[in-house]
Design a protein around this motif. Structure first.
Motif, PDB file in Angstrom:
ATOM      1  N   VAL A  16      71.579  51.297  -0.502  1.00 19.08           N
ATOM      2  CA  VAL A  16      72.557  52.276  -0.005  1.00 19.08           C
ATOM      3  C   VAL A  16      71.837  53.484   0.588  1.00 19.08           C
ATOM      4  CG1 VAL A  16      74.401  53.865  -0.702  1.00 19.08           C
ATOM      5  CG2 VAL A  16      74.408  51.494  -1.524  1.00 19.08           C
ATOM      6  N   LEU A  17      70.805  53.972  -0.071  1.00 16.90           N
ATOM      7  CA  LEU A  17      70.040  55.103   0.437  1.00 16.90           C
ATOM      8  C   LEU A  17      69.393  54.771   1.780  1.00 16.90           C
ATOM      9  CD1 LEU A  17      68.975  57.970   0.057  1.00 16.90           C
ATOM     10  CD2 LEU A  17      67.070  57.010  -1.241  1.00 16.90           C
ATOM     11  N   ALA A  18      68.818  53.576   1.918  1.00 13.58           N
ATOM     12  CA  ALA A  18      68.192  53.166   3.183  1.00 13.58           C
ATOM     13  C   ALA A  18      69.222  53.109   4.304  1.00 13.58           C
ATOM     14  CB  ALA A  18      67.505  51.812   3.022  1.00 13.58           C
ATOM     15  N   LEU A  19      70.435  52.662   3.995  1.00  7.84           N
ATOM     16  CA  LEU A  19      71.502  52.634   4.999  1.00  7.84           C
ATOM     17  C   LEU A  19      71.922  54.055   5.387  1.00  7.84           C
ATOM     18  CD1 LEU A  19      73.498  49.702   3.446  1.00  7.84           C
ATOM     19  CD2 LEU A  19      72.421  49.663   5.711  1.00  7.84           C
ATOM     20  N   LYS A  20      71.991  54.947   4.417  1.00  6.33           N
ATOM     21  CA  LYS A  20      72.332  56.340   4.706  1.00  6.33           C
ATOM     22  C   LYS A  20      71.261  57.004   5.561  1.00  6.33           C
ATOM     23  CE  LYS A  20      75.405  57.217   0.820  1.00  6.33           C
ATOM     24  NZ  LYS A  20      75.669  57.988  -0.405  1.00  6.33           N
ATOM     25  N   GLU A  21      70.001  56.617   5.362  1.00  7.62           N
ATOM     26  CA  GLU A  21      68.917  57.158   6.191  1.00  7.62           C
ATOM     27  C   GLU A  21      69.049  56.715   7.644  1.00  7.62           C
ATOM     28  OE1 GLU A  21      65.311  56.027   4.178  1.00  7.62           O
ATOM     29  OE2 GLU A  21      65.566  57.576   2.650  1.00  7.62           O
ATOM     30  N   GLY A  53      71.991  46.540  14.382  1.00  6.93           N
ATOM     31  CA  GLY A  53      70.630  47.050  14.547  1.00  6.93           C
ATOM     32  C   GLY A  53      70.282  48.113  13.522  1.00  6.93           C
ATOM     33  N   ARG A  54      71.220  48.976  13.230  1.00  7.56           N
ATOM     34  CA  ARG A  54      70.986  50.029  12.244  1.00  7.56           C
ATOM     35  C   ARG A  54      70.909  49.451  10.833  1.00  7.56           C
ATOM     36  NH1 ARG A  54      75.537  54.069  14.067  1.00  7.56           N
ATOM     37  NH2 ARG A  54      74.768  55.401  12.403  1.00  7.56           N
ATOM     38  N   ILE A  55      71.749  48.461  10.545  1.00 10.75           N
ATOM     39  CA  ILE A  55      71.716  47.811   9.235  1.00 10.75           C
ATOM     40  C   ILE A  55      70.392  47.070   9.061  1.00 10.75           C
ATOM     41  CG2 ILE A  55      72.758  46.022   7.790  1.00 10.75           C
ATOM     42  CD1 ILE A  55      75.471  46.764   9.108  1.00 10.75           C
ATOM     43  N   ILE A  56      70.005  46.301  10.064  1.00 12.12           N
ATOM     44  CA  ILE A  56      68.740  45.556  10.012  1.00 12.12           C
ATOM     45  C   ILE A  56      67.573  46.530   9.864  1.00 12.12           C
ATOM     46  CG2 ILE A  56      67.155  44.086  11.334  1.00 12.12           C
ATOM     47  CD1 ILE A  56      69.553  42.557  10.150  1.00 12.12           C
ATOM     48  N   GLY A  57      67.635  47.676  10.535  1.00 15.08           N
ATOM     49  CA  GLY A  57      66.586  48.689  10.412  1.00 15.08           C
ATOM     50  C   GLY A  57      66.418  49.159   8.978  1.00 15.08           C
ATOM     51  N   ALA A  58      67.522  49.302   8.256  1.00 18.08           N
ATOM     52  CA  ALA A  58      67.459  49.722   6.858  1.00 18.08           C
ATOM     53  C   ALA A  58      66.782  48.658   6.007  1.00 18.08           C
ATOM     54  CB  ALA A  58      68.865  50.016   6.332  1.00 18.08           C
ATOM     55  N   PHE A  59      67.167  47.395   6.194  1.00 18.36           N
ATOM     56  CA  PHE A  59      66.552  46.322   5.417  1.00 18.36           C
ATOM     57  C   PHE A  59      65.093  46.120   5.818  1.00 18.36           C
ATOM     58  CE2 PHE A  59      71.024  45.178   4.562  1.00 18.36           C
ATOM     59  CZ  PHE A  59      70.949  45.024   3.184  1.00 18.36           C
ATOM     60  N   ARG A  60      64.765  46.328   7.082  1.00 19.62           N
ATOM     61  CA  ARG A  60      63.372  46.237   7.535  1.00 19.62           C
ATOM     62  C   ARG A  60      62.525  47.282   6.821  1.00 19.62           C
ATOM     63  NH1 ARG A  60      63.971  47.178  12.831  1.00 19.62           N
ATOM     64  NH2 ARG A  60      64.363  44.973  13.224  1.00 19.62           N
ATOM     65  N   LYS A  61      63.056  48.501   6.713  1.00 20.22           N
ATOM     66  CA  LYS A  61      62.334  49.577   6.042  1.00 20.22           C
ATOM     67  C   LYS A  61      62.075  49.236   4.567  1.00 20.22           C
ATOM     68  CE  LYS A  61      62.334  54.500   5.211  1.00 20.22           C
ATOM     69  NZ  LYS A  61      62.987  55.773   5.401  1.00 20.22           N
ATOM     70  N   LEU A  62      62.993  48.495   3.958  1.00 20.89           N
ATOM     71  CA  LEU A  62      62.832  48.068   2.569  1.00 20.89           C
ATOM     72  C   LEU A  62      61.870  46.889   2.436  1.00 20.89           C
ATOM     73  CD1 LEU A  62      66.550  48.307   1.409  1.00 20.89           C
ATOM     74  CD2 LEU A  62      64.667  49.788   0.663  1.00 20.89           C
ATOM     75  N   GLY A  63      61.471  46.292   3.558  1.00 20.45           N
ATOM     76  CA  GLY A  63      60.543  45.166   3.529  1.00 20.45           C
ATOM     77  C   GLY A  63      61.206  43.813   3.320  1.00 20.45           C
TER      78      GLY A  63
END
Length: 97
Positions: A20-25, A75-85
């Protein structure tokens, strides 16, 4: 359209709070919605949802269920999961996000 994402192999599960935090970022207004039948991450002003696996607040996988006409959100959702690895998965197998 559905996109399956999961924690990279040999990595521990991730707290849903971290997702949730990664998505908010990514500047998304999100909420974790816990129901008897499963956990969901919902987005304000969108019909797209994430069905997220939950075992005591930890997750190893999720399915992004993209509503028609909301492709720009992916794209924004995938970016959050990408950041989480996390990895993605399609009919050809796993791939790095």
């Amino acid at each position: 359209m559905e996109t399956r994402v999961m924690v990279a192999e040999d990595e521990p599960p991730v707290a849903i709070k971290e997702v949730v935090l990664a998505l908010k970022e990514q500047k998304l207004k999100v909420q974790h919605d816990r129901q008897n039948w499963g956990d969901w991450i919902i987005f304000e002003n969108y019909q797209t949802v994430i069905s997220i696996e939950s075992v005591r607040g930890l997750s190893r996988s999720a399915v992004i269920e993209v509503a028609e006409g909301e492709d720009e959100l992916v794209g924004r959702i995938i970016g959050a999961f990408r950041k989480l690895g996390w990895d993605g998965e399609d009919e050809d197998g796993r791939y790095r996000l």
